[in-house]
Design an enzyme around this catalytic site. Sequence first.
Site, PDB file in Angstrom:
ATOM      1  CG  HIS A 200      -6.431  -8.899  -1.660  1.00 24.29           C
ATOM      2  ND1 HIS A 200      -5.839  -7.755  -2.121  1.00 24.29           N
ATOM      3  CD2 HIS A 200      -5.873  -9.151  -0.449  1.00 24.29           C
ATOM      4  CE1 HIS A 200      -4.953  -7.319  -1.249  1.00 24.29           C
ATOM      5  NE2 HIS A 200      -4.938  -8.160  -0.207  1.00 24.29           N
ATOM      6  CB  CYS A 216      -3.484 -10.232   2.207  1.00 21.97           C
ATOM      7  SG  CYS A 216      -4.716 -10.343   3.525  1.00 21.97           S
TER       8      CYS A 216
END
Length: 320
Positions: A200, A216
Site C-alpha cells: 500500500h 505490510c
Amino acid sequence: MIAGITKLFCASARRQNKSANAIIAAFSIAVTLAIVANQARADLSLRGDMLGSVRNYTATYDDTLLDLARDNGLGFVEIVAANQGVDPWIPGEGTAIILPTGHLLPDAPRHGIVINLAEHRLYYFAPDGVKTYAIGVGRAGWNTPLGTTSIIRKMKNPIWFPPESIRKEHPDLPKVVRAGPNNPLGGHALYFDWPSYLVHGTNMPWGVGRRISHGCIRLYPEGIEDLFNQVAVGTRVQVIDQPIKIGWLAGELYMEVYPEPEQADELERDGRILSAAKRSASDAYYKIRSLAGDQLPRLDWPAIRNALTERTGLPVRVTL
C-alpha cells in the site's frame, strides 16, 4: 530539491496572498513533477543481471538525504548505507553523494512481483521490462512473512480496519479509518492472499526504506500509484530475504551486500554500521564460487571480504 520547492512555493503564495489549500495543491503538483523528472533521468535499463546504474550527485545547500532518496526512488536506509558518515539532515553544499540506483536482480524467478525484504525493495517484472520501487517493511516483532502469494484484490482510496493486535498497541486508534490524509494505507492498496498483509501507499512517506511497518509493504505515494496502475489481480508475489545478491554484467561478476536488520537500525541511529554481521558468510562464498564457474581464478577475494564487511548495498565488482 523538495526543500527548495517548498521555499519557492511558500514565498510565491505569500506574494500572491493565496489560500493554504492553493499552496498545498500547487506544492503537491510541483513535488510530483520533480520526483517524476528525477526518476526519469535514472537509467533503469536491464544489462545482464544489473538493473540501472549507480549515479553520483553533488549536494546543494537545501538537500537532505531524505529528499534525495524520494526524488530518486530510493529508501532512507538504502541511501544512508551508500553514504555512511554523511549527515542525512545536512549533507552540506558540495558534498559528493552516491545515488544507489543500480541493482542486481535478486535470485528468484523473474516474473510477477518479487519483494526482497533485506534490501527494502520491490521488483515488478512487467511485460515491457523490469521496474523497481523502494519499500518500507515490518519492524522487529512484526516481520513480513516469507513465501509465495498473489494479488487477490486492488482498491483505490482503501479503508483501514486496524487489527486488534495493533489497537492494543495504539488504543486511541478507531476501529475504522476512512480514506483520506489520515489513512496510513495511503491512496492505493494491493491485497495479498495472506490475511492482513498488503502492499500500500502511506501518509508518512519518510518511513519508506525503513523497518517501520506492522508487516505490510509500503511504497511512496507516487510509487504505489504507478504499480497499482500496472499490476493485475492474480499477479504472483514472492517475498524473499536476500541480504547478499550476486550477478553478471558485461563479463564481470558483481555482488551487493545489504545491512542486517540490527545494522539497518544502526544506520538510522548513527549514520554508519558499527557492528559486525551475525550471519555466516559461508553460503555467500559457496554461491560466489558456483556462479564464477571457470572464472574462479579471477575472483577478487579482498573485494568480496570488504563488501561483506561494509554492507553498503552498492554493486561491487568482484572479478579481476
